[in-house]
Write a protein that holds these residues in place. Sequence first.
Motif, PDB file in Angstrom:
ATOM      1  N   PHE A  25     -53.613 -75.353  11.767  1.00  0.00           N
ATOM      2  CA  PHE A  25     -53.464 -74.929  10.371  1.00  0.00           C
ATOM      3  C   PHE A  25     -54.306 -73.694  10.036  1.00  0.00           C
ATOM      4  N   GLY A  26     -54.998 -73.158  11.038  1.00  0.00           N
ATOM      5  CA  GLY A  26     -55.729 -71.896  10.854  1.00  0.00           C
ATOM      6  C   GLY A  26     -56.938 -72.005   9.932  1.00  0.00           C
ATOM      7  N   TRP A  27     -57.569 -73.213   9.846  1.00  0.00           N
ATOM      8  CA  TRP A  27     -58.733 -73.359   8.959  1.00  0.00           C
ATOM      9  C   TRP A  27     -59.936 -72.593   9.515  1.00  0.00           C
ATOM     10  N   ALA A  28     -59.992 -72.442  10.809  1.00  0.00           N
ATOM     11  CA  ALA A  28     -61.023 -71.604  11.448  1.00  0.00           C
ATOM     12  C   ALA A  28     -60.450 -71.183  12.795  1.00  0.00           C
ATOM     13  N   SER A  29     -60.878 -70.002  13.271  1.00  0.00           N
ATOM     14  CA  SER A  29     -60.346 -69.509  14.550  1.00  0.00           C
ATOM     15  C   SER A  29     -61.104 -70.190  15.695  1.00  0.00           C
ATOM     16  N   PRO A  30     -60.548 -70.165  16.905  1.00  0.00           N
ATOM     17  CA  PRO A  30     -61.266 -70.741  18.044  1.00  0.00           C
ATOM     18  C   PRO A  30     -62.635 -70.103  18.243  1.00  0.00           C
ATOM     19  N   GLU A  31     -62.756 -68.787  17.983  1.00  0.00           N
ATOM     20  CA  GLU A  31     -64.066 -68.115  18.122  1.00  0.00           C
ATOM     21  C   GLU A  31     -65.034 -68.649  17.071  1.00  0.00           C
ATOM     22  N   PRO A  71     -63.226 -74.763   5.246  1.00  0.00           N
ATOM     23  CA  PRO A  71     -62.921 -76.061   4.613  1.00  0.00           C
ATOM     24  C   PRO A  71     -63.083 -77.258   5.550  1.00  0.00           C
ATOM     25  N   ILE A  72     -64.204 -77.265   6.268  1.00  0.00           N
ATOM     26  CA  ILE A  72     -64.436 -78.330   7.252  1.00  0.00           C
ATOM     27  C   ILE A  72     -65.845 -78.874   7.062  1.00  0.00           C
ATOM     28  N   ALA A  82     -59.012 -83.383  14.166  1.00  0.00           N
ATOM     29  CA  ALA A  82     -59.367 -82.906  15.508  1.00  0.00           C
ATOM     30  C   ALA A  82     -59.396 -81.378  15.491  1.00  0.00           C
ATOM     31  N   GLU A  83     -60.001 -80.786  16.520  1.00  0.00           N
ATOM     32  CA  GLU A  83     -60.011 -79.314  16.599  1.00  0.00           C
ATOM     33  C   GLU A  83     -58.592 -78.767  16.631  1.00  0.00           C
ATOM     34  N   GLU A  84     -57.676 -79.559  17.199  1.00  0.00           N
ATOM     35  CA  GLU A  84     -56.260 -79.186  17.225  1.00  0.00           C
ATOM     36  C   GLU A  84     -55.718 -78.907  15.824  1.00  0.00           C
ATOM     37  N   HIS A  85     -56.103 -79.740  14.847  1.00  0.00           N
ATOM     38  CA  HIS A  85     -55.630 -79.526  13.474  1.00  0.00           C
ATOM     39  C   HIS A  85     -56.209 -78.230  12.916  1.00  0.00           C
ATOM     40  N   ILE A  86     -57.485 -77.983  13.257  1.00  0.00           N
ATOM     41  CA  ILE A  86     -58.159 -76.784  12.727  1.00  0.00           C
ATOM     42  C   ILE A  86     -57.448 -75.536  13.243  1.00  0.00           C
ATOM     43  N   TYR A  92     -65.210 -83.491  12.868  1.00  0.00           N
ATOM     44  CA  TYR A  92     -64.772 -82.570  11.822  1.00  0.00           C
ATOM     45  C   TYR A  92     -63.939 -83.339  10.805  1.00  0.00           C
ATOM     46  N   TYR A  93     -64.201 -83.051   9.533  1.00  0.00           N
ATOM     47  CA  TYR A  93     -63.437 -83.652   8.434  1.00  0.00           C
ATOM     48  C   TYR A  93     -62.856 -82.511   7.614  1.00  0.00           C
ATOM     49  N   TYR A  94     -61.615 -82.664   7.181  1.00  0.00           N
ATOM     50  CA  TYR A  94     -61.000 -81.640   6.340  1.00  0.00           C
ATOM     51  C   TYR A  94     -61.496 -81.828   4.914  1.00  0.00           C
ATOM     52  N   LYS A  95     -62.089 -80.739   4.356  1.00  0.00           N
ATOM     53  CA  LYS A  95     -62.710 -80.822   3.022  1.00  0.00           C
ATOM     54  C   LYS A  95     -61.634 -80.814   1.953  1.00  0.00           C
ATOM     55  N   ASP A  96     -61.230 -82.009   1.537  1.00  0.00           N
ATOM     56  CA  ASP A  96     -60.218 -82.114   0.484  1.00  0.00           C
ATOM     57  C   ASP A  96     -60.399 -83.463  -0.199  1.00  0.00           C
TER      58      ASP A  96
END
Length: 266
Positions: A140-146, A88-89, A133-137, A120-124
Amino acid sequence: MSRRRQIYEGKAKILYEGPEPGTLIQYFKDDATAFNAQKKGTINGKGVINNRISEHVFTRLSHIGIPTHFIRRLNMREQLVRQCEIVPIEVVLRNVAAGSICKRLGLEEGDPLPHTLIEYYYKDDALGDPLIAEEHIACFGWASPEEMQDISSMAIRINDFMSGMFAAIDIRLVDFKLEFGRIWDGDFSRIILADEISPDGCRLWDMKTGEKLDKDRFRRDLGGEEEAYQEVARRLGLLENADGGPGEVLDMANHRSRMRNTPPKK
Ligand code: TMP
Ligand code: ASP
């Protein structure tokens, strides 16, 4: 023909169930929206041209090793794609200042950026796709660091490749948006490029004149959007047959007007 099951309808595309499990049919509409769908309209023949441009770009990206959801084009407005779970990004790459970054940071449109930026934009839609920011991702677990590692390294390769591809036809790739998806194999998943790449989600400026050849023509009421999208397809070599005559995309885009202007054959 039996009715197909519609899986999802977006602003510019519809997804239908595909012929085999794990596949979808992606249908390209002529509908155009801007500013989170506050502005709505149509660009005649856009779906046909975007289907063709996206096929071309995804095919070329797969040749440099980018995994994508694209399988094959089915007809003028549809392509067969792999079903995936959309991350969702929205990933935006910027080479030159334009659009929302100018407003946000007070930059002048056309200012070159010191280096390529990934945002990065949150798709909503309800939230208006906020910048994150990557911190939000991670938080909130929208994508893993890997996954973010894969996404960002693919995005940079895609930008390098596309910047060169467009530069070769005298077009500056100012910025563009990508979406990625996950495909699952048992407990493991991998990231692939999804959605579409077309003048709907790119800013493309003519290198010599600076003329806009993308959806900004619609967003800013500049007119000439059909011609601009066709010009991108033409420069990519997608509108000509071997004999230099108009190819099938142009044929389809012009089908209605030709039908009106050509007397019926006896
Ligand atoms: P922006 O300047 O409005 O943030 O847009 C940056 C790039 O991303 C631009 O090429 C258009 C594309 N884009 C989309 O494809 N979909 C969107 O919803 C938004 C906001 C931008
Ligand atoms: N397509 C997006 C929308 O309508 C935004 C844009 O491309 O400007 O909301």
